[in-house]
Design a protein around this motif. Structure first.
Motif, mmCIF file in Angstrom:
data_model
loop_
_atom_site.group_PDB
_atom_site.id
_atom_site.type_symbol
_atom_site.label_atom_id
_atom_site.label_comp_id
_atom_site.label_asym_id
_atom_site.label_seq_id
_atom_site.Cartn_x
_atom_site.Cartn_y
_atom_site.Cartn_z
ATOM 1 N N LYS A 219 0.813 -1.221 0.000
ATOM 2 C CA LYS A 219 0.000 0.000 0.000
ATOM 3 C C LYS A 219 0.844 1.267 0.000
ATOM 4 O O LYS A 219 0.306 2.368 0.071
ATOM 5 C CB LYS A 219 -0.920 0.018 1.230
ATOM 6 N N GLY A 220 2.174 1.093 -0.026
ATOM 7 C CA GLY A 220 3.050 2.264 0.010
ATOM 8 C C GLY A 220 3.386 2.724 1.414
ATOM 9 O O GLY A 220 4.045 3.745 1.602
ATOM 10 N N TYR A 221 2.954 1.963 2.425
ATOM 11 C CA TYR A 221 3.183 2.382 3.808
ATOM 12 C C TYR A 221 4.662 2.308 4.201
ATOM 13 O O TYR A 221 5.105 3.068 5.054
ATOM 14 C CB TYR A 221 2.351 1.543 4.772
ATOM 15 N N GLY A 222 5.405 1.390 3.595
ATOM 16 C CA GLY A 222 6.841 1.335 3.879
ATOM 17 C C GLY A 222 7.530 2.617 3.440
ATOM 18 O O GLY A 222 8.350 3.174 4.172
ATOM 19 N N ARG A 223 7.183 3.092 2.261
ATOM 20 C CA ARG A 223 7.733 4.368 1.771
ATOM 21 C C ARG A 223 7.299 5.519 2.674
ATOM 22 O O ARG A 223 8.088 6.405 2.985
ATOM 23 C CB ARG A 223 7.272 4.636 0.349
ATOM 24 N N ASP A 224 6.027 5.485 3.067
ATOM 25 C CA ASP A 224 5.514 6.534 3.956
ATOM 26 C C ASP A 224 6.268 6.528 5.287
ATOM 27 O O ASP A 224 6.613 7.588 5.820
ATOM 28 C CB ASP A 224 4.019 6.348 4.213
ATOM 29 N N LEU A 225 6.523 5.333 5.819
ATOM 30 C CA LEU A 225 7.247 5.212 7.082
ATOM 31 C C LEU A 225 8.658 5.766 6.947
ATOM 32 O O LEU A 225 9.119 6.528 7.808
ATOM 33 C CB LEU A 225 7.280 3.749 7.531
ATOM 34 N N LEU A 226 9.353 5.410 5.874
ATOM 35 C CA LEU A 226 10.718 5.911 5.682
ATOM 36 C C LEU A 226 10.725 7.424 5.464
ATOM 37 O O LEU A 226 11.624 8.114 5.950
ATOM 38 C CB LEU A 226 11.394 5.189 4.521
ATOM 39 N N ALA A 227 9.736 7.947 4.765
ATOM 40 C CA ALA A 227 9.641 9.394 4.577
ATOM 41 C C ALA A 227 9.396 10.104 5.909
ATOM 42 O O ALA A 227 9.985 11.154 6.190
ATOM 43 C CB ALA A 227 8.540 9.739 3.569
#
Length: 174
Positions: free
Chosen positions: A104-112
């Motif tokens: 869902k893109g949450y990994g990218r969101d977490l890293l951002a």
């Protein structure tokens, strides 16, 4: 649906149990966060306590991502260096997104969100993390701006005859 992030949430019994459950669920789904499946929350608890002690000592910060129901869906610990020559960068530890939220893109969101938190800290010029080889994690972190800066072949033994590389990644903030 997106995640809502909070840096340094109050450590309540509910939060503690949600992090333990997240960590067990991620580990048991094959995630590389310090354990190999099968693992229980009771086996993970001592490691979480170590993180909490480090937080109480001011050496670590916790970033939590909650889903639309308010449940912890993602976490990362930001750990400061204590070596006087390495105070300008920090480590990310225990980077986790719940398996039901994968893709869902949450990994990218977490890293951002972790990058944003690090940028808000005085004197921090870079973020480092390590990841276990064999999962393609270095490609994921690379797509988020991290660069592989080192690799120790076979440093992580997940089972007899199954050794994985320990991969060092860096994200400059300047």
């Amino acid at each position: 649906m997106t995640l809502t992030f909070e840096l340094d949430p109050a450590i309540t019994p509910v939060l503690r149990e949600e992090i333990l459950t997240l960590w067990a669920d991620v580990s048991n789904a094959g995630g590389s966060v310090g354990f190999v499946a099968p693992v229980t929350v009771d086996e993970i608890r001592p490691e979480l306590i170590k993180h909490f002690v480090s937080m109480a000592e001011g050496r670590t910060r916790l970033l939590v991502g909650r889903d639309g129901t308010g449940t912890v869906a993602a976490t990362v610990f930001l750990a400061f260096n204590t070596h006087r020559l390495m105070l300008h960068w920090l480590w990310l530890y225990t980077v986790m997104v719940h398996p039901r939220h994968q893709g869902k893109g949450y990994g990218r969101d977490l890293l951002a969100a972790a990058e944003e938190a690090a940028r808000g800290l005085d004197g921090i010029e870079a973020i480092r993390l390590t990841c276990r080889g064999g999962h393609g994690l270095e490609r994921f972190y690379g797509s988020c701006g991290y660069k592989e800066v080192g690799r120790v072949p076979g440093a992580i033994r997940v089972a007899p005859g199954d050794d994985r590389d320990d991969i060092f990644m860096l994200l400059p903030l300047l």
